[in-house]
Design an enzyme around this catalytic site. Sequence first.
Site, PDB file in Angstrom:
ATOM      1  N   SER A  58       0.837  -1.217   0.000  1.00  0.00           N
ATOM      2  CA  SER A  58       0.000   0.000   0.000  1.00  0.00           C
ATOM      3  C   SER A  58       0.864   1.256   0.000  1.00  0.00           C
ATOM      4  O   SER A  58       0.571   2.229  -0.702  1.00  0.00           O
ATOM      5  CB  SER A  58      -0.927   0.014   1.225  1.00  0.00           C
ATOM      6  OG  SER A  58      -1.858  -1.045   1.140  1.00  0.00           O
ATOM      7  N   GLY A 285      -6.233  -5.231  -3.323  1.00  0.00           N
ATOM      8  CA  GLY A 285      -6.735  -4.524  -2.134  1.00  0.00           C
ATOM      9  C   GLY A 285      -5.696  -3.583  -1.553  1.00  0.00           C
ATOM     10  O   GLY A 285      -6.015  -2.478  -1.104  1.00  0.00           O
ATOM     11  N   ASP A 286      -4.429  -4.007  -1.586  1.00  0.00           N
ATOM     12  CA  ASP A 286      -3.336  -3.151  -1.085  1.00  0.00           C
ATOM     13  C   ASP A 286      -3.216  -1.904  -1.960  1.00  0.00           C
ATOM     14  O   ASP A 286      -3.035  -0.793  -1.457  1.00  0.00           O
ATOM     15  CB  ASP A 286      -1.996  -3.910  -1.119  1.00  0.00           C
ATOM     16  CG  ASP A 286      -2.038  -5.207  -0.331  1.00  0.00           C
ATOM     17  OD1 ASP A 286      -2.866  -5.318   0.586  1.00  0.00           O
ATOM     18  OD2 ASP A 286      -1.236  -6.112  -0.638  1.00  0.00           O
ATOM     19  N   ALA A 287      -3.291  -2.114  -3.276  1.00  0.00           N
ATOM     20  CA  ALA A 287      -3.170  -0.992  -4.217  1.00  0.00           C
ATOM     21  C   ALA A 287      -4.346  -0.031  -4.042  1.00  0.00           C
ATOM     22  O   ALA A 287      -4.183   1.195  -4.120  1.00  0.00           O
ATOM     23  CB  ALA A 287      -3.129  -1.508  -5.649  1.00  0.00           C
TER      24      ALA A 287
END
Length: 331
Positions: A58, A285-287
């Site tokens: 992230s 999801g991290d991005a």
Amino acid sequence: MGNPLLDISAVVDEDFLAKYDVKPGNAILAEDKHLPMYDELASKGNVEYIAGGATQNSIRVAQWMLQIPGATSYIGCIGKDKFGEEMKKNAQAAGVNAHYYEDDTPTGTCAVCVVGGERSLIANLSAANCYKSEHLKRPENWALVEKAKYIYIAGFFLTVSPDSIQLVAEHAAATNKVFLMNLSAPFICEFFRDAQEKALPYVDYIFGNETEARTFAKVRGWETENVEEIALKISQLPKASGTHRRTTVITQGCDPVVVADDGKVKTFPVILLPKEKLVDTNGAGDAFVGGFLSQLVQEKSIDECVRAACYAANVVIQRSGCTYPEKPGFN
């Protein structure tokens, strides 16, 4: 702050998942039965090594979206080995100011098994599991906390150093900073509920996907599967500090993003991608969080934060692992 892991990523088949008793699309911690998997993945012709770990992904994406050198910092534990060196090089190349605690244990790895574009993650935390709050308290590292205006920690770190999370969370509340966390995985909501419960009052923004949100609700005996209802209930749980309201942001794959805040729910469509363009969902999801953070720190509206989040996730799922082109095309 989080668990830095080197992703060992390869395309596998369903027999491979069955052999190691891995469910498609899940994220789990490695048990003894999973350990031979890492060598088997490494021996595959299509294997890739990518610096990963949810929080680090992230932060790398936020840094890429911002294009301002050193706008982000990261803390976690790695080993004194070649994978650790790889991690340091990677963070530096990404423009992230990383302060790693170096331990004698091997650097943590994450097996990323990709079947039909969907990823299953099996994390062998190793050194990442050895992070100690003593490292955080060292003046040169605590200075990063003091300097930060926004602090993000994935829920995975709750299994490693809840006392570090508490130190940072209390600091954020006392100094009116913005503290963000992620539900991260169903097992965190189920088996680390106490640690999650302790951190939650300090959380101003909580991220998650629909499966995690439903698990969170089930564990608490909320009799609903409705993601909008769950998001709203999470946003209304008690807060330690009254400076910021809590905002809940839940992704649902190709279905709209749900944002609950101030008693209201809004939904935002995602950028749809033709199936043939999907490479793998590892890091999506991290991005998403990284894109969101890149606009939040510039005090942009929630609509803009979600737009950037969807853009970043869309870029990453068209590539292998949590990687991105040299410059973002977001404007």
